[in-house]
Design an enzyme around this catalytic site. Structure first.
Site, PDB file in Angstrom:
ATOM      1  N   CYS A   1       0.812  -1.218   0.000  1.00  0.00           N
ATOM      2  CA  CYS A   1       0.000   0.000   0.000  1.00  0.00           C
ATOM      3  C   CYS A   1       0.845   1.268   0.000  1.00  0.00           C
ATOM      4  CB  CYS A   1      -0.978  -0.008   1.170  1.00  0.00           C
ATOM      5  SG  CYS A   1      -0.212   0.015   2.812  1.00  0.00           S
TER       6      CYS A   1
ATOM      7  N   HIS B   1      -2.961   0.960   6.914  1.00  0.00           N
ATOM      8  CA  HIS B   1      -3.165   0.916   5.467  1.00  0.00           C
ATOM      9  C   HIS B   1      -3.297   2.343   4.937  1.00  0.00           C
ATOM     10  CE1 HIS B   1      -4.151  -1.092   1.721  1.00  0.00           C
ATOM     11  NE2 HIS B   1      -5.244  -0.372   1.584  1.00  0.00           N
TER      12      HIS B   1
ATOM     13  N   HIS C   1      -5.808   1.593  -4.371  1.00  0.00           N
ATOM     14  CA  HIS C   1      -4.906   1.062  -3.344  1.00  0.00           C
ATOM     15  C   HIS C   1      -4.415  -0.329  -3.716  1.00  0.00           C
ATOM     16  CE1 HIS C   1      -7.915  -1.565  -0.892  1.00  0.00           C
ATOM     17  NE2 HIS C   1      -8.409  -1.356  -2.083  1.00  0.00           N
TER      18      HIS C   1
END
Length: 283
Positions: A200, A247, A259
């Site tokens: 990420c 994240h 993402h």
């Protein structure tokens, strides 16, 4: 060969779902032209459904090919089988009786052979149809991905309508989103920062590097390196942090982020509220 789910029924289900999604775009009091954001949401949903259908078809094809290979019959009539047929008739029977036994055996074997040929023809037809369906569905998935990416790029570079919160993107933000769009479909790889796999923070770091910015390869560091903004201030290129900074994603506009999700998944679009939001950052 075991029966497979009718492909036409699955395609009809997907089509009706897409039509229902389009109808749902209209308000209850009357129909209104869907916005570009609505269209993007519909295309994303249709693309995901098309990918699911493709996976289903590919599974059916793999199963059919395996069963067709395993089910190849052995119907050759070896000389010893004819001898075995005559031995089944008592030797005190007449030669005519013994010949009749061999003839009946040949008729039965011929019927088996005909059944086997028919089964093979049916299997070959099914395989051809499945291969054609898989090829067509792959093309459909590819076309939907092109439509999705083109519309997302248009939304990322267009100003907001007069009287609404500005979503005009800086050149840097547009560049970061454009880079993220170009990585759609790349696999998630833990600790990776490209060029063919991403985690990420590796994706957001590379996206901003391509746009002339600098972010560390760490969600915690990116939190510290960006300024805190509110949800109503978001514009494409901003970062969205989730789950206690576990994240991070890049905001693509109109309630969507891009993402790199997790192992086994790929870089893709998702709704901004896909998980608990920790906060927002701007470089």
């Amino acid at each position: 060969m075991s029966p497979t789910r009718p492909v036409t029924a699955v395609i009809r289900t997907i089509t009706l779902t897409a039509i229902a999604a389009t109808v749902a775009l209209a308000p209850a009091t009357g129909w209104a032209e869907p916005t570009d954001s609505d269209r993007l949401d519909a295309i994303i949903a249709e693309h995901e459904a098309a990918e699911d259908l493709l996976a289903d078809l590919e599974d059916q094809l793999a199963e059919a090919e395996e069963e067709a290979t395993d089910a190849t019959p052995d119907v050759a009539i070896a000389p010893e089988t004819v001898t075995d047929a005559t031995r089944a008739v008592p030797r005190d029977e007449s030669p005519l009786a013994r010949l009749s036994a061999v003839t009946l055996y040949g008729v039965a074997t011929s019927e088996q052979l005909a059944d086997a040929v028919t089964a093979q023809d049916t299997a070959a037809t099914l395989l051809a149809e499945l291969r054609a369906d898989v090829k067509a569905q792959r093309a459909a998935v590819k076309e939907l991905a092109v439509q999705r990416d083109e519309l997302a790029a248009d939304l990322a570079s267009s100003p907001a309508p007069v009287g609404t919160t500005s979503t005009t993107v800086s050149a840097d933000g547009a560049g970061a989103v454009a880079f993220a769009v170009s990585q759609l479909g790349d696999p998630y790889v833990y600790g990776a920062a490209g060029p063919d796999g991403w985690d990420c923070s590796g994706l957001t770091s590379a996206a901003w590097a391509a746009a002339g910015g600098s972010l560390s390869h760490s969600t915690y560091a990116q939190w510290d390196e960006t300024a805190r903004i509110g949800a109503d201030e978001l514009r494409p290129g901003d970062l969205v942090f989730y789950n206690g900074l576990g994240h991070v994603a890049i905001y693509a506009g109109d309630g969507q982020v891009i993402h790199a999700p997790t192992t086994g998944d790929v870089v893709r679009y998702a709704p901004i509220d896909m998980m608990a939001i920790e906060g927002y950052g701007r470089l």
